[in-house]
Scaffold this motif. Structure first.
Motif, PDB file in Angstrom:
ATOM      1  N   ASN A 119      25.697  59.584 -44.939  1.00  0.00           N
ATOM      2  CA  ASN A 119      26.430  58.334 -44.669  1.00  0.00           C
ATOM      3  C   ASN A 119      25.638  57.108 -45.133  1.00  0.00           C
ATOM      4  O   ASN A 119      25.492  56.142 -44.384  1.00  0.00           O
ATOM      5  CB  ASN A 119      26.746  58.247 -43.168  1.00  0.00           C
TER       6      ASN A 119
ATOM      7  N   ARG B 184      24.904  53.787 -46.694  1.00  0.00           N
ATOM      8  CA  ARG B 184      25.623  52.549 -47.024  1.00  0.00           C
ATOM      9  C   ARG B 184      24.612  51.520 -47.473  1.00  0.00           C
ATOM     10  O   ARG B 184      23.527  51.412 -46.892  1.00  0.00           O
ATOM     11  CB  ARG B 184      26.382  52.024 -45.811  1.00  0.00           C
TER      12      ARG B 184
ATOM     13  N   GLN C 206      29.500  53.225 -49.874  1.00  0.00           N
ATOM     14  CA  GLN C 206      30.443  53.228 -48.748  1.00  0.00           C
ATOM     15  C   GLN C 206      30.256  54.436 -47.832  1.00  0.00           C
ATOM     16  O   GLN C 206      31.150  54.775 -47.074  1.00  0.00           O
ATOM     17  CB  GLN C 206      31.879  53.230 -49.291  1.00  0.00           C
TER      18      GLN C 206
ATOM     19  N   VAL D 193      27.514  57.636 -48.543  1.00  0.00           N
ATOM     20  CA  VAL D 193      27.233  58.727 -49.480  1.00  0.00           C
ATOM     21  C   VAL D 193      26.563  59.878 -48.732  1.00  0.00           C
ATOM     22  O   VAL D 193      25.604  59.674 -47.982  1.00  0.00           O
ATOM     23  CB  VAL D 193      26.307  58.233 -50.623  1.00  0.00           C
TER      24      VAL D 193
ATOM     25  N   ARG E 197      31.393  55.956 -53.430  1.00  0.00           N
ATOM     26  CA  ARG E 197      31.421  57.259 -52.741  1.00  0.00           C
ATOM     27  C   ARG E 197      31.305  58.370 -53.756  1.00  0.00           C
ATOM     28  O   ARG E 197      31.812  58.256 -54.872  1.00  0.00           O
ATOM     29  CB  ARG E 197      32.733  57.440 -51.985  1.00  0.00           C
TER      30      ARG E 197
END
Ligand SMILES: Nc1ncnc2c1ncn2[C@@H]1O[C@H](COP(=O)(O)OP(=O)(O)OP(=O)(O)O)[C@@H](O)[C@H]1O
Length: 331
Positions: free
Chosen positions: A38, A40, A50, A52, A242
């Motif tokens: 996650n 960001r 957003q 990853v 993403r």
């Protein structure tokens, strides 16, 4: 391996067996070398990444592709600490987020940014020495020999200012400088940019040799999908910050399985191609005469003189399948 125009090498670097994701579930390795969750990141109020999720195994080369502005460079910057991120970036179980770039580098992360950043007024040798500044000096000569065996063309320019090098030579120097720090994870931002097809293939042959023999994991941002498919164990597509293809190590499946594809997820649409040159022209030998023999020197630059003993990472440093001196742990 890597014979120009030859068959693609399939399977994860190092020849380790692939793992299939558990049916119906999110594939998660037991202990991935790099685990990003996650992630960001952005610039000021502009959020680029957003969320990853990505896993990379030791010695694995992963390519990240995507359109301009998708966030590929930002991903590498966030991993190396150059851009602040939120979420989690675990390298061998150590959290990297929140650490300064130099500290991240000490932990074994090398970053070769786009644009071949070298210190133009410094000589090639000085540039390489700068790369080793985080490490003990006693191993400098050994590492210098090793890097020059990877990129023998640099040997002839050791005492020249880096600013005098050609674009391709600068790229090799930038990568060589990163290697001087003995990274365990190498982040490469469009290493093929501006390189002729043959030079590109030679460079990727060396990178693959380093990842396989020295077990250096690599995340390579690349625009050339065909090149990525040939050299990387996995090609991941980034869209709008993403990864839209699974970024987990087990997601590659078994590439030797019937019908297995190198591209995971949807193939890139034609407008993804933004690499130099013509996509319809295979990235094959374009030099004069016949392609080099399969066992011929394929390192960047000039072929070494007979008996010079130069080549991609030599077997003296590390027996195949065993970590070499660069396998020592950081921090
Ligand atoms: N230093 C910066 N400050 C503000 N915004 C930035 C900065 N660097 C990049 N961006 C923005 O972040 C977004 C993602 O950029 P990034 O360079 O990560 O994309 P990329 O996928 O690497 O693109 P390319 O393939 O063109 O190199 C873009 O919208 C870009 O304008």
């Amino acid at each position: 391996m890597g014979e120009p125009g030859g068959p693609a090498v399939t399977g994860p670097a190092g020849g380790r067996p692939s793992r299939r994701p558990p049916a119906g579930g999110v594939p998660i390795s037991e202990s991935p070398f790099l685990r990003v969750r996650n992630l960001r990141a952005g610039y000021g109020p502009a959020r680029v990444l957003q969320g990853v999720d990505l896993e990379v195994e030791e010695g694995e080369m992963v390519a990240v592709l995507g359109q301009n502005g998708a966030g590929k460079t930002t991903l590498l910057r966030a991993l190396s600490g150059m851009v602040r991120g939120r979420g989690s970036v675990g390298l061998r179980g150590t959290e990297l987020l929140g650490r300064a770039p130099e500290e991240v580098a000490r932990r074994g992360v090398g970053h070769v940014p786009e644009g071949r950043g070298v210190f133009a007024p410094l000589t090639v040798e000085e540039n390489l020495r700068v790369g080793a500044h985080l490490r003990p000096g006693s191993e400098l000569a050994e590492d210098m020999r090793h890097v020059l065996s990877c990129f023998p063309v640099l040997r002839a320019h050791l005492s020249q200012p880096a600013g005098n090098l050609s674009g391709g030579e600068r790229q090799m120097l930038a990568i060589g400088r990163a290697l001087m720090a003995r990274p365990r994870l190498l982040l490469l931002d469009e290493p093929s940019r501006g390189l002729a097809p043959l030079a590109t293939r030679r460079l990727f042959d060396v990178l693959r040799a380093i990842s396989t023999r020295e077990r250096v994991a690599m995340i390579v941002v690349e625009q050339k999908t065909q090149l990525a498919a040939e050299f990387a164990a996995r090609s991941l597509l980034m869209e709008s910050g993403r990864l839209v293809t699974p970024g987990t190590a087990g997601a590659s499946g078994d590439p030797s399985a019937p019908g297995a594809r190198r591209w995971h997820g949807s193939p890139p649409s034609s407008d993804v191609w933004q690499g130099a040159g013509n996509r319809s022209v295979p990235d094959v030998w374009q030099g004069p005469g016949d392609p080099p023999a399969p066992d011929a020197w394929r390192g960047p630059g000039n072929r070494p003189a007979p008996g010079a003993g130069q080549g991609p990472p030599s077997g003296e440093r590390s027996a195949p399948g065993r970590p070499g001196p660069w396998g020592r742990s950081h921090g």
